[in-house]
Design a protein around this motif. Structure first.
Motif, PDB file in Angstrom:
ATOM      1  N   ASP A   1      51.080-111.823  89.417  1.00  0.00           N
ATOM      2  CA  ASP A   1      49.771-111.155  89.334  1.00  0.00           C
ATOM      3  C   ASP A   1      49.961-109.812  88.651  1.00  0.00           C
TER       4      ASP A   1
ATOM      5  N   MET B   1      40.958-120.376  82.759  1.00  0.00           N
ATOM      6  CA  MET B   1      40.734-119.244  83.666  1.00  0.00           C
ATOM      7  C   MET B   1      39.469-119.485  84.462  1.00  0.00           C
ATOM      8  N   LYS B   2      39.406-118.728  85.545  1.00  0.00           N
ATOM      9  CA  LYS B   2      38.209-118.762  86.372  1.00  0.00           C
ATOM     10  C   LYS B   2      37.963-117.345  86.876  1.00  0.00           C
TER      11      LYS B   2
ATOM     12  N   GLU C   1      35.815-123.196  85.820  1.00  0.00           N
ATOM     13  CA  GLU C   1      36.948-122.888  84.956  1.00  0.00           C
ATOM     14  C   GLU C   1      36.501-122.898  83.504  1.00  0.00           C
TER      15      GLU C   1
ATOM     16  N   THR D   1      41.469-115.494  87.531  1.00  0.00           N
ATOM     17  CA  THR D   1      42.532-116.437  87.898  1.00  0.00           C
ATOM     18  C   THR D   1      42.817-117.332  86.688  1.00  0.00           C
ATOM     19  N   TYR D   2      44.095-117.403  86.278  1.00  0.00           N
ATOM     20  CA  TYR D   2      44.422-118.169  85.063  1.00  0.00           C
ATOM     21  C   TYR D   2      45.642-119.048  85.313  1.00  0.00           C
ATOM     22  N   TRP D   3      45.713-120.114  84.492  1.00  0.00           N
ATOM     23  CA  TRP D   3      46.824-121.061  84.552  1.00  0.00           C
ATOM     24  C   TRP D   3      46.883-121.851  83.248  1.00  0.00           C
TER      25      TRP D   3
ATOM     26  N   GLU E   1      47.582-125.708  81.490  1.00  0.00           N
ATOM     27  CA  GLU E   1      47.606-127.150  81.725  1.00  0.00           C
ATOM     28  C   GLU E   1      48.176-127.841  80.486  1.00  0.00           C
TER      29      GLU E   1
ATOM     30  N   THR F   1      50.224-128.804  85.603  1.00  0.00           N
ATOM     31  CA  THR F   1      49.561-127.503  85.712  1.00  0.00           C
ATOM     32  C   THR F   1      50.566-126.468  86.196  1.00  0.00           C
TER      33      THR F   1
ATOM     34  N   ASP G   1      51.716-122.674  87.815  1.00  0.00           N
ATOM     35  CA  ASP G   1      51.241-121.843  88.929  1.00  0.00           C
ATOM     36  C   ASP G   1      50.077-120.971  88.450  1.00  0.00           C
ATOM     37  N   LYS G   2      49.221-120.625  89.378  1.00  0.00           N
ATOM     38  CA  LYS G   2      48.064-119.781  89.046  1.00  0.00           C
ATOM     39  C   LYS G   2      48.363-118.319  89.373  1.00  0.00           C
TER      40      LYS G   2
END
Length: 550
Positions: free
Chosen positions: A405, A433-434, A441, A476-478, A480, A494, A496-497
């Motif tokens: 983070d 992202m969200k 998302e 929040t991003y990740w 895929e 996917t 980790d976020k």
């Protein structure tokens, strides 16, 4: 050469006697040869018919027979034929038989040959006297023919004995004579009985099966005889076993679990059968399995050939496998029995020990190979081999930087480094992202072209424009990633976020400046309070304000 009527008369008688002598000698020689031959053959054949000698003894008999026969032919046949006595030898023989001739015969021969004789009249008188002196003498009487008569009688007796033997048992006579004259040939000995059919004769036998030998005496079975069966396996050591009488002239023996080829013959009452061959036939079996793998196109893998495999197949789903099965013998047909599936026919190649067929790796299953040879024998208890469908593994994806983070400036950018791997290749990647906890998302960026699809590295500067975001937003991003699997669809992985908080740098500076000024004001107030405190302390001690004590 001197010639006269008297000379020619005596010479004619001499030469007639010479022919008789030579003919008698030749006849005597032939009779002697036959006597020796019959004297050898009769006892040998008789003994062989009674005792059935081994091949080595019969070879010795044959060598003796041939040796003596060859010597007798030379001495008693060819030598008399080639020996031609001269007139003088015959004359001497005549005079030896008739002394009263007083050398008249030999003188006549010699004077007739003497070219130096001077007085023809005197020689003529001598020859006339010689002719008168031998008149009435039978020169042929000097040839002794008694030995011919005796040997002829003996030969006749031996010949008669052979004929009696032959007439009494022609089959045994021919058998014994054949075994003597061909000692190395496989000629069965004949005894007291005549053998009928021997079963199974020459035959093929499945390895491990019992072999039952049956032999029957020709004609009606009555008296029981000593009966045996003799086996000669591959190791060459002869073994004999008694045959059991079953009645009706039938004898049998069963050998259990025969596993190697052999020869056998039976002997009943001294009579042997011919030698039979039992050829062991083995069931077909798998000698070698070759595998050819053709992987799905999306994997990018080249075909793989395995020349010598145990038949176990492991491959990613969708792989086509061609089997090349080599059997231990020529085959008529073959099949592959698939567990929970259809039986598949195998193709018999030009080399009839080779079978080919295909399998598809679409699930985990077992299969058995069934083989049938040209005699209809099948392989026993086929081994179950297994096909294992390996899953196409999911990609792995990691956000390498920042990997935790973090905060990012509003209106600025944050660098993201992503690493991804896959066994067959990554087809695409997305940064998602969200905003907040309830928002949907959103795709920030995507990638579909990679230098090395199996090992992907992505570096991306993520911008945060003020028109889309505001200070304090928590995103929040990740990442895929999907691989290249076409069916039933790609695998998805996917990362980790992580959370990135957006901050306003200018506002932070202003807030910091205000904090600094507030801190400065508070420090000045503290300093003023300290000065006031020192003044109060000085007064209490009697010192002038702001001065020093005297």
């Amino acid at each position: 050469m001197w010639r006269s009527e008297s000379h020619d008369q005596i010479l004619f008688q001499i030469r007639r006697t010479k022919r008789l002598w030579r003919n008698t000698s030749i006849t005597e020689g032939l009779l002697t040869f036959l006597l020796l031959l019959f004297a050898l053959v009769l006892p040998l054949v008789l003994l062989e018919s009674l005792f059935h000698f081994s091949a080595w003894i019969r070879i010795a008999f044959f060598v003796i027979l041939v040796g003596v026969g060859a010597w007798a032919v030379v001495v008693y046949v060819f030598k008399p034929i080639l020996a031609i006595p001269s007139d003088e030898e015959v004359a001497l023989k005549i005079e030896a038989a008739f002394p009263e001739t007083s050398n008249r015969v030999i003188n006549t021969v010699r004077l007739g040959k003497d070219p130096l004789a001077q007085s023809r009249s005197m020689v003529g008188e001598v020859m006339i006297e010689a002719a008168q002196g031998v008149a009435g003498i039978d020169f042929d009487a000097c040839v002794d023919r008694s030995r011919c008569i005796k040997r002829g009688a003996i030969v006749g007796a031996l010949g008669l004995a052979l004929m009696v033997f032959f007439a009494a048992s022609p089959a045994r006579f021919r058998n014994a004579l054949s075994r003597i004259l061909a000692p190395t040939s496989d000629i069965p000995a004949m005894g007291r009985v005549a053998l009928g059919k021997v079963e199974p004769g020459d035959c093929e036998l499945l390895a491990g099966s019992d072999l039952t030998i049956k032999a029957k005496i020709a004609g009606k079975g009555g008296e029981e005889y000593d009966a045996f069966v003799f086996f000669t396996p591959k190791d060459g050591r002869k073994r004999g076993y008694p045959l059991s009488p079953e009645g009706g002239g039938v004898y049998s023996y069963t050998m259990p679990g025969v596993r190697s080829s052999l020869r056998y013959y039976v002997e009943i009452g001294g009579t042997e059968s011919r030698k039979y061959t039992v050829t062991i036939v083995r069931r077909p079996s798998v000698k070698r399995i070759g595998l050819s793998y053709r992987f799905p196109k999306y994997t990018g893998l080249e075909p793989v050939e395995v020349e010598n495999s145990d038949g176990a197949i492991q491959a990613v789903k969708g792989t086509k496998v061609q089997l090349r099965i080599e059997a231990t013998k020529d085959l008529r047909e073959g099949t592959v029995e698939v567990t929970g599936g259809k039986t598949k026919e195998l193709t018999v190649g030009v080399a009839q020990t080779i079978l080919t067929g295909g399998l598809t790796v679409d699930r985990d299953y077992g299969y058995r190979i069934h083989l049938t040879d040209k005699n209809g024998y099948r392989n026993e208890d086929p081994v179950e081999r297994f096909v294992t469908a390996l899953p196409d593994g999911k990609p792995t994806v990691v956000i390498h930087e920042p990997g935790k983070d973090s905060e990012a400036p509003l209106g600025g950018k944050m660098q993201i480094v992503v690493r991804g791997t896959d066994d067959f290749g990554i087809a695409g990647a997305r940064l998602l992202m969200k905003k907040g906890k309830t928002a949907e998302e959103t795709e920030v960026a995507n990638w579909a072209d990679f230098a090395d699809p199996k090992n992907v590295s992505i570096t991306y500067a993520w911008p945060f424009p003020k028109e889309k975001f505001k200070a304090g937003d928590e995103l929040t991003y990740w990442v895929e990633m999907v691989d290249t699997r076409p069916d039933p669809g790609p695998n998805t992985a996917t990362s980790d976020k992580f959370i990135v908080k957006l901050i306003d740098i200018e506002q932070q500076r202003r807030d910091q400046t205000a904090k600094y000024k507030l801190w400065e004001k508070k420090l000045q107030e503290v300093l003023k309070q300290q000065r006031d405190a020192r003044q109060q302390a000085g007064k209490l001690l009697g010192a002038p304000a702001g001065g020093k004590k005297k």
